[in-house]
Design a protein around this motif. Structure first.
Motif, PDB file in Angstrom:
ATOM      1  N   TYR A 145     -22.040  11.324  16.638  1.00 57.01           N
ATOM      2  CA  TYR A 145     -21.781  12.473  17.517  1.00 57.01           C
ATOM      3  C   TYR A 145     -23.021  12.797  18.344  1.00 57.01           C
ATOM      4  O   TYR A 145     -24.155  12.696  17.858  1.00 57.01           O
ATOM      5  N   LYS A 146     -22.759  13.198  19.585  1.00 53.34           N
ATOM      6  CA  LYS A 146     -23.812  13.677  20.485  1.00 53.34           C
ATOM      7  C   LYS A 146     -23.402  15.044  21.002  1.00 53.34           C
ATOM      8  O   LYS A 146     -22.388  15.174  21.691  1.00 53.34           O
ATOM      9  N   ASN A 147     -24.159  16.058  20.638  1.00 55.77           N
ATOM     10  CA  ASN A 147     -23.881  17.436  21.070  1.00 55.77           C
ATOM     11  C   ASN A 147     -22.427  17.833  20.822  1.00 55.77           C
ATOM     12  O   ASN A 147     -21.786  18.477  21.655  1.00 55.77           O
ATOM     13  N   GLY A 148     -21.881  17.417  19.674  1.00 56.54           N
ATOM     14  CA  GLY A 148     -20.533  17.809  19.300  1.00 56.54           C
ATOM     15  C   GLY A 148     -19.426  16.909  19.811  1.00 56.54           C
ATOM     16  O   GLY A 148     -18.247  17.138  19.519  1.00 56.54           O
ATOM     17  N   GLU A 149     -19.782  15.856  20.546  1.00 57.62           N
ATOM     18  CA  GLU A 149     -18.786  14.924  21.082  1.00 57.62           C
ATOM     19  C   GLU A 149     -18.961  13.555  20.424  1.00 57.62           C
ATOM     20  O   GLU A 149     -20.065  13.021  20.380  1.00 57.62           O
ATOM     21  N   ARG A 150     -17.867  13.009  19.901  1.00 59.93           N
ATOM     22  CA  ARG A 150     -17.949  11.700  19.271  1.00 59.93           C
ATOM     23  C   ARG A 150     -18.148  10.623  20.331  1.00 59.93           C
ATOM     24  O   ARG A 150     -17.389  10.525  21.290  1.00 59.93           O
ATOM     25  N   ILE A 151     -19.156   9.779  20.143  1.00 63.28           N
ATOM     26  CA  ILE A 151     -19.466   8.749  21.136  1.00 63.28           C
ATOM     27  C   ILE A 151     -19.358   7.344  20.567  1.00 63.28           C
ATOM     28  O   ILE A 151     -19.398   6.366  21.311  1.00 63.28           O
ATOM     29  N   ALA A 152     -19.232   7.214  19.221  1.00 63.18           N
ATOM     30  CA  ALA A 152     -19.069   5.892  18.619  1.00 63.18           C
ATOM     31  C   ALA A 152     -18.419   6.063  17.250  1.00 63.18           C
ATOM     32  O   ALA A 152     -18.602   7.094  16.589  1.00 63.18           O
ATOM     33  N   ILE A 153     -17.657   5.038  16.815  1.00 61.11           N
ATOM     34  CA  ILE A 153     -16.980   5.111  15.526  1.00 61.11           C
ATOM     35  C   ILE A 153     -16.940   3.732  14.890  1.00 61.11           C
ATOM     36  O   ILE A 153     -16.794   2.713  15.579  1.00 61.11           O
ATOM     37  N   SER A 154     -17.094   3.717  13.579  1.00 57.91           N
ATOM     38  CA  SER A 154     -16.869   2.516  12.777  1.00 57.91           C
ATOM     39  C   SER A 154     -15.975   2.935  11.613  1.00 57.91           C
ATOM     40  O   SER A 154     -16.219   3.978  10.985  1.00 57.91           O
TER      41      SER A 154
END
Length: 335
Positions: free
Chosen positions: A258-267
């Protein structure tokens, strides 16, 4: 100087000679706060421009033609002797290298070009951005210098024996990997964790140079603008389903950046219905992220149907942990 009796537009040329070299003159202009030069013209029936035809102009240091402003005292073909004074203050055009006049109506014209006048010391950037700035600061030796680019410190080769408008005056070589503050960390867990929708905290610090990673909260705060790299590895565990006849389900656990409350990558680890106990699978995530100063980054779990958690039991004699690792560092700083 008397322009004579030629009648074609600009037919009278006069090259302006200086007692200093072009390089000396340009150095003086760049180091000075203000520079100017006068062109005086005495005219009788000798216009700069008449009926749309341009009869007079001057040439700047780059051999570009510049017209005089249209003024009544020379352009109205008055038989009375008139005087015109024209001041040039544009440092990018100085000095005057040539003047052109004409006498199409059999009048008279005389011109005078002043010396080049310069005063004051030019202001430069606190950190030079080009070879031009370096020359303004007093550098005169050809060589390789560091300057401030748009985002990074850049390396340039400066040839101060060339004019700054010439292509060879400055050649960019590349950028320098400059970091105002070293930033890198490597942290671990030593406890199982099964909470969703909260940053993943850590208990063990291996290294935390720059202090940007806060273990209790699990949040990394970027100290400067730049490009960062993050890597996470953990061990997902899915407890055995119990009951006389458990229903097969797709079980999943995800590690999200997460970056500043926004998901930017997932595994994500997905596992089908299995009967043997304590199913475990590795889960990893890597990402390169552009961050501004004070941006925040963390790992957060997403847990699907029938549960799952990150496994870490450091107290176990068999499993000495840690299975969950989070590390990151500043790849490249933007200035």
């Amino acid at each position: 100087m008397n322009i004579g009796n030629c009648t074609e537009p600009g037919c009278y040329p006069r090259q302006i000679k200086y007692n200093a070299s072009d390089r000396q003159i340009q150095a003086l202009i760049q180091l000075s706060d203000d520079c100017f030069q006068y062109i005086w013209y005495y005219c009788r029936n000798s216009p700069f421009k008449y009926n749309g035809t341009v009869y007079a102009w001057w040439i700047d240091k780059d051999e570009k033609r510049n017209e005089f402003p249209s003024l009544e005292n020379c352009d109205n073909l008055n038989d009375t002797l008139k005087f015109h004074s024209y001041q040039i203050e544009d440092k990018d055009k100085l000095p005057v290298t040539r003047v052109h006049f004409s006498n199409p109506f059999k009048g008279s014209g005389k011109h005078k070009v002043s010396r080049l006048y310069c005063s004051g010391k030019a202001k430069t950037q606190p950190m030079p951005r080009s070879c031009d700035d370096l020359q303004r600061m007093g550098h005169t030796l050809n060589g390789i210098y560091s300057v401030r680019g748009a985002k990074q410190i850049e390396t340039v080769f400066c040839q101060f024996d060339k004019r700054y408008v010439e292509q060879e005056f400055q050649e960019r070589i590349g950028y320098q990997d400059i970091k105002t503050k070293p930033t890198y960390f490597y942290v671990q867990k030593d406890k199982n964790f099964a909470e969703r929708n909260v940053p993943l905290p850590f208990e063990i610090t291996i290294v935390n140079i720059g202090g940007a990673m806060d273990l209790p909260s699990g949040v990394f705060t970027a100290p400067v603008n730049g490009t960062y790299f993050f890597s996470f590895a953990g061990l997902a565990q899915f407890p055995m389903l119990t009951g006389p006849d458990p229903v097969p389900v797709q079980r999943e656990l995800g590690a999200n950046l997460y970056k500043n409350g926004e998901r930017i990558a997932i595994s994500q680890v997905n596992i089908g219905y299995l009967v043997y106990p304590d199913n475990r699978s590795p889960i990893t995530l890597q990402s390169t992220v552009s961050l501004g100063a004070r941006d925040k980054v963390w790992i957060q779990l997403s847990i699907g149907i029938s549960g799952g958690f990150l496994y870490d039991e450091r107290h176990s004699e068999v499993d000495q942990g840690s299975h969950s690792h989070f590390n990151g560092w500043l790849l490249e700083e933007e200035i």
